[in-house]
Structures are given as C-alpha cells and as structure tokens.
Write an enzyme that holds these catalytic residues in place. Structure first.
Site, short mmCIF file in Angstrom:
data_model
loop_
_atom_site.label_atom_id
_atom_site.label_comp_id
_atom_site.label_asym_id
_atom_site.label_seq_id
_atom_site.Cartn_x
_atom_site.Cartn_y
_atom_site.Cartn_z
N TYR A 78 0.81 -1.21 0.00
CA TYR A 78 0.00 0.00 0.00
C TYR A 78 0.85 1.26 0.00
CZ TYR A 78 -4.36 -2.48 0.20
OH TYR A 78 -5.43 -3.27 -0.14
N ARG A 81 1.49 1.92 -3.57
CA ARG A 81 0.32 2.49 -4.23
C ARG A 81 0.14 3.97 -3.86
NH1 ARG A 81 -4.89 -0.82 -3.71
NH2 ARG A 81 -5.40 0.35 -5.61
N HIS A 136 -15.05 3.00 -1.19
CA HIS A 136 -14.11 2.02 -0.62
C HIS A 136 -12.99 2.67 0.18
CE1 HIS A 136 -15.34 -0.89 -4.12
NE2 HIS A 136 -16.26 -0.78 -3.18
N CYS A 144 -6.38 3.20 13.37
CA CYS A 144 -5.79 2.26 14.33
C CYS A 144 -6.50 0.91 14.25
CB CYS A 144 -5.90 2.82 15.74
SG CYS A 144 -5.01 1.82 16.97
N CYS A 149 -9.59 1.48 20.24
CA CYS A 149 -9.08 2.80 19.84
C CYS A 149 -9.82 3.26 18.59
CB CYS A 149 -7.58 2.72 19.57
SG CYS A 149 -6.82 4.32 19.20
N CYS A 212 0.05 4.08 16.09
CA CYS A 212 -1.00 4.99 16.54
C CYS A 212 -0.46 5.94 17.61
CB CYS A 212 -2.18 4.19 17.08
SG CYS A 212 -3.51 5.20 17.77
N CYS A 215 -2.64 5.24 21.09
CA CYS A 215 -2.53 4.05 21.94
C CYS A 215 -1.31 3.19 21.63
CB CYS A 215 -3.79 3.19 21.79
SG CYS A 215 -3.89 2.31 20.21
#
Length: 317
Positions: A78, A81, A136, A144, A149, A212, A215
């Site tokens: 990703y 991308r 999408h 997260c 969270c 994150c 958290c």
C-alpha cells in the site's frame, strides 16, 4: 491524425448528438467511477501493480487476514500504491467532472477507487468535496487496528509514512500522461520497467510500521478490504439521494461494475428513471453489455471521451 482525433472519430455522430440533447435536459446526474478514469494520469489499476509486485496476487494483499499475518508485506504494497498516486496529475476527465459539479449541485460522483485518485486528483481539479463520495475509502487515511481505539488520521500525504516503508521505487513507474499522449506511442500499451521485479521485499516487524499516536497500536490503510463492510454513512447517503427524486442520467466511467454496491447502482439509478452512458476502453465491458435501447456506450480513453461528451454543458476543458 492525433490520438485524440482518432478516438473522437470512433464516436458515432448520432450517439454524441442524442447524448448531448439528453444531457442538456438533465438535472440529477450520477457518475460511477472506476480505475479506468485515472489510467491517463499514469496510475496502475489495483490488479496492475508493477515492479516487484507483479508476482503477487493483489487481491490476496487486500484482506484483514493478510494484514494480520504479514502487516509488513501489506503495508509495503500500500505504500507503493500511495507513492504512485502522489506522482499522478489530474487528467481532463477529472477536470470535466469537477466543472460539471461546480455547474450542477445535483450531480454526485461515486468512486470505487481507494488509491486516492479521485479524492486527491479531484481536489486538485477543484471538485466540490460534498459531491464526491468514496465507496471504498482512501489510501490517504490511516486508522488504528486496536479494538478499543478510534484513532483516524485523514488526508495524510506523507511519503513514506515511516522510514522503513521507503522501499525502492525503481521498476514501479508508469508512463506520464504527456508520454502516453505523444504521437509516437499513442496506441501502445503502457510498458513497465520490471528490472528489479526479483528484488527481495524486506521483512518488517510491527515496530517498523506506522504506529498509533493515541494508543501505540498498529495503524492500517483507511481502505475497505475484501470481507469488510463499506461505510454505512456513505451507502445511506447514496441510497437516500437516489430515492429522493427521479434520476436523469448515470455515467459509468472506467469500471465494469462487477463489485457490490457499484454493481447495483446502475440498475438502481435506471429504476429511478436514469438513462445510462458507459465510457470504457473495453468493448466487452460488463456494464456496456447490459445497456438497453436509449443508452449509450462510448469506447475509448475517459480523459478524451468525458470532456468531449460533456462539452455542450461545461465548455472546452
């Protein structure tokens, strides 16, 4: 003859005239977008990832299970991308739809793409945000994975998100819009440089990946993966919008409309009174095969076709 002229010569004059006449009478219009609209911006399709990702089944990397078993691999895919989307420029189809949105507040655009193409490219084309709906999600949101969270960060265009995701980009570049439009290669398929297709993909641990700040849990791309539910607020909005009043026109651009709910919107809009116009490179496109008398199929590059068929309303782009 230029590539644009060749494509426009392929549009039957009677079809263009009848579409133009109908368009001028339309008020409520829907555009359903797929990856084909951004091909002229140099963006690979979901299943067309290049370079070292050519040996992978892209669909196998787009599931919660894949992320759970190997988040490092999925995040690198990703991140690639994201990088490709950040290199892209809006094409004339984006500008044409943005102009139609500015002129017509009763026009909405629904995008199935998650690569940020419509979100980011349409932003740059000044597409009114309230008339653009992402079915999408988008790569440029992160959220997260921790159950308790609710952290979400939107519109994060940092590339790479963390140093470990700064993987080699060689072999991942597609031709630019200008290169694709040049006379010498106007009819050629985009060629990928796969010179490093065998380069090993690094093994990354969760500690290497985006964390994150709330958290310290693991962040993930803000997209809808296979097996996950689509955003209910977006689906509810679209359903309510279509149910409110008759729809005059749905344009299906660069998508075969095979995936739910996109597969249902063509039929839902038609049931609400809409005529259908399909714009696609593939003459065997599924949506194009489901047309009825009075509908239109325009074959060709969306960046060429869309501005031309909308020109009577939006002017020259």
């Amino acid at each position: 003859m230029s590539s644009v002229a060749r494509q426009m010569a392929g549009i039957p004059a009677a079809d263009l005239q009848s579409f133009t006449e109908h368009l001028k009478s339309c008020r409520r219009i829907v555009a359903l977008l797929g990856a084909g609209i951004s091909a002229s911006s140099g963006l690979p399709t979901f299943r067309g990832a290049g370079g070292l990702w050519r040996s992978f089944d892209a669909t196998s990397l787009a599931t919660p299970g894949a992320f759970k078993s190997n988040p490092g691999l999925v995040w690198q895919f990703y991140s690639y991308r994201r990088h490709m989307a950040l290199q892209a420029d809006p094409n004339k189809a984006h500008y044409a739809l943005a102009e139609l949105s500015r002129r017509n507040p009763d026009f909405i655009t629904l995008s199935q793409n998650v690569d940020g193409a419509e979100h980011r490219l349409s932003q740059r084309a000044q597409h009114p945000a309230g008339q653009l709906h992402l079915l999408h999600g988008t790569l440029f949101d992160v959220k997260c994975t921790s159950f308790h969270c609710d952290y979400i960060r939107k519109d994060d265009y940092t590339d790479p998100l963390v140093p470990a995701l700064d993987i080699p980009k060689k072999g991942m570049n597609f031709p630019s819009s200008a290169e694709k439009d040049s006379e010498s290669d106007a009819d050629a398929e985009p060629e990928l440089d796969i010179s490093n297709a065998q380069v090993p993909i690094p093994d990354l641990t969760p500690a290497d990946l985006p964390q994150c700040p709330k958290c310290n849990g693991l962040l993930r791309p803000g997209v809808v993966w296979f097996g996950e539910s689509l955003p209910s607020d977006t689906l509810d909005f679209v359903d309510n919008w279509i149910d409110e009043e008759p729809v005059d026109l749905i344009m299906v651009i660069g998508t075969s409309s095979k995936v739910w709910p996109a597969a249902s919107y063509l039929h839902t809009a038609r049931s609400a009174g809409a005529r259908v116009a399909v714009i696609n490179m593939d003459a065997n496109d599924l949506a194009g095969r489901n047309l009825e008398p009075g509908d239109w199929f325009f074959q060709g590059d969306a960046a060429v076709i869309v501005p031309e068929i909308l020109k009577s309303v939006i002017g020259e782009i």
